[in-house]
Design a protein around this motif. Structure first.
Motif, PDB file in Angstrom:
ATOM      1  N   ARG A  77      34.754  41.591  27.752  1.00 17.03           N
ATOM      2  CA  ARG A  77      35.423  41.263  26.499  1.00 17.03           C
ATOM      3  C   ARG A  77      35.056  42.247  25.399  1.00 17.03           C
ATOM      4  O   ARG A  77      33.996  42.870  25.414  1.00 17.03           O
ATOM      5  N   THR A 285      42.319  38.149  36.517  1.00 18.91           N
ATOM      6  CA  THR A 285      40.969  38.010  35.996  1.00 18.91           C
ATOM      7  C   THR A 285      40.639  39.163  35.058  1.00 18.91           C
ATOM      8  O   THR A 285      41.460  40.050  34.820  1.00 18.91           O
ATOM      9  N   CYS A 286      39.434  39.116  34.514  1.00 15.54           N
ATOM     10  CA  CYS A 286      38.915  40.207  33.694  1.00 15.54           C
ATOM     11  C   CYS A 286      37.790  40.878  34.487  1.00 15.54           C
ATOM     12  O   CYS A 286      37.394  40.389  35.548  1.00 15.54           O
ATOM     13  N   CYS A 293      40.785  33.078  35.300  1.00 14.55           N
ATOM     14  CA  CYS A 293      41.564  31.999  34.673  1.00 14.55           C
ATOM     15  C   CYS A 293      42.921  32.454  34.148  1.00 14.55           C
ATOM     16  O   CYS A 293      43.622  31.682  33.506  1.00 14.55           O
TER      17      CYS A 293
HETATM   18  S1  SF4 Z   1      36.913  33.235  31.839  1.00 15.20           S
HETATM   19 FE1  SF4 Z   1      39.027  33.974  31.990  1.00 15.20          FE
HETATM   20  S2  SF4 Z   1      39.431  35.021  29.989  1.00 15.20           S
HETATM   21 FE2  SF4 Z   1      37.193  34.749  30.190  1.00 15.20          FE
HETATM   22  S3  SF4 Z   1      36.484  36.679  31.076  1.00 15.20           S
HETATM   23 FE3  SF4 Z   1      36.848  35.257  32.806  1.00 15.20          FE
HETATM   24  S4  SF4 Z   1      38.964  35.641  33.499  1.00 15.20           S
HETATM   25 FE4  SF4 Z   1      38.709  36.593  31.460  1.00 15.20          FE
END
Ligand code: SF4
Length: 370
Positions: A77, A285-286, A293
């Motif tokens: 993020r 995903t990330c 999610c």
């Molecule tokens: S929880 Fe979902 S939005 Fe958060 S980093 Fe993981 S995949 Fe990405």
């Protein structure tokens, strides 16, 4: 800098075409901690209080945290901040994806964009090297076409792109910044600030390691998360956001028709469970995240919805759905896709539409205004 950060912050003054680097002491990082901490520090320290958010005097800051790029769930993020053209105050939004990790791998913890380019440009950041490049041919392009063009121009299909679409270029006060195709820093109009600087995109590519102090400990923690994700994040993993909309509706906590109503009988038609059953084709995903999610939806009739733009999060289902009195899931998916293509925040877009609807119903807007 031992661990967590790369120790370098990139500054680009688009008015003066000047590139420089800050190399703060470790104590600075320990005090302000990255992400929104860095953003708040630089905005409070460097902006005059009277600055017009859409003027060249505003600063747009992209910042990573100490865990960005570390191989563990939730670490992919980054934050984007500036004085907000929507509120006139501190503005900041956050996005997942892969862009923040790549920025760190390219050697930087943050980018501070100052001034305004005389014509559309993009930044090309690769392993410590920085170029300001012409983006005239990209101006006006939607997100997908713009990324395709950038990757073709740079002859590299793996570069990561954070960018604006036409919404940001036109400085819509709630325009977003999108990385990848569906990771959105949506709130507070950061895309409008980017557009006001004639900055179409920041493209990053890096090959450096993000150092952590205890790689083995982190690896064990990451593996624990993979093994236990179904227990600790069941709803997010299976449905993404929006799995509790029925409970929100029952407790009167769901926005309905511009917050005038407390009940929305169609809630089960637009929840994350409904998304999964009717339009979902995958879960994205990330970076390094086992939760995965991110909904991906596909619709073929009565509109085409391109799955590359992801799918509606809870806030989108609520803002463009129940808050506008809409229980047609396909229509919400299409509205979500359009917001991504143009880089508009889905929450503010939904709130604006529901406000206009209420104005029409109460006679403040008439047929001639619509
Ligand atoms: S929880 Fe979902 S939005 Fe958060 S980093 Fe993981 S995949 Fe990405």
């Amino acid at each position: 800098m031992k661990h967590g950060f790369m120790g370098k912050i990139l500054r680009v003054d688009l008015s003066k075409d000047r590139i420089s680097f800050d190399e703060p002491e470790e104590s600075f990082y320990r005090r302000y901690f990255g992400g929104r901490g860095l953003i708040a520090y630089f905005l409070l320290k460097e902006l005059e209080p009277w600055v017009d958010p859409l003027s060249s005097s505003n600063k747009l800051i992209f910042a990573c945290g100490p865990l960005t790029g570390a191989p563990i769930s939730g670490s992919g993020r980054n934050s984007v901040g500036a004085k907000s053209p929507l509120t006139g105050a501190y503005g900041e939004a956050e996005a997942g994806g892969f862009w923040g990790t790549e920025l760190k791998r390219a050697g930087f913890d943050a980018i501070i964009v100052e001034g305004k380019a005389s014509s559309p440009v993009y930044l090309w950041v690769r392993d410590g090297n920085v170029e300001v490049k012409d983006a005239s041919h990209l101006w006006g392009l939607e997100i997908k076409k713009s990324r395709e063009t950038l990757r073709k121009d740079l002859e590299d299909s793996s570069v990561k792109v954070a960018q604006i679409g036409p919404g940001g270029e036109k400085m819509v006060r709630y325009a977003s910044v999108i990385n990848g195709m569906s990771h959105v820093a949506g709130r507070c109009g950061m895309g409008a600030v980017m557009g006001s600087k004639n900055l179409k995109a920041i493209v990053v590519s890096g090959s450096r390691d993000v150092s952590v102090s205890d790689p083995e400990g982190l690896r064990q923690l990451a593996q624990w998360m993979v093994r236990n994700v179904k227990d600790v994040a069941y709803n997010f993993h299976n449905y993404g956001t929006g799995a509790s909309m029925d409970a929100f509706e029952e407790t009167g906590n769901l926005p309905v028709r511009n917050f005038r109503d407390g009940e929305f009988p169609g809630v089960d038609l637009i929840s994350a469970q409904a998304v999964k059953e009717s339009v979902r084709v995958g879960m994205g995903t990330c970076f390094a995240c086992a939760v995965a999610c991110k909904k991906e939806v596909k619709v073929e009739e009565p509109w085409n919805v391109d799955p590359v733009y992801g799918g509606p999060e809870y806030e989108t289902l609520a803002a463009l759905g129940s808050n506008c009195g809409v229980d047609d899931l396909k229509a919400i998916c299409k509205a979500n896709e359009l917001c991504q293509r143009y880089s508009l925040d889905t929450i503010s877009t939904g709130a604006t539409i529901s406000f206009a609807m209420e104005c029409f119903e109460s006679g403040l807007l008439g047929e001639e205004d619509t």
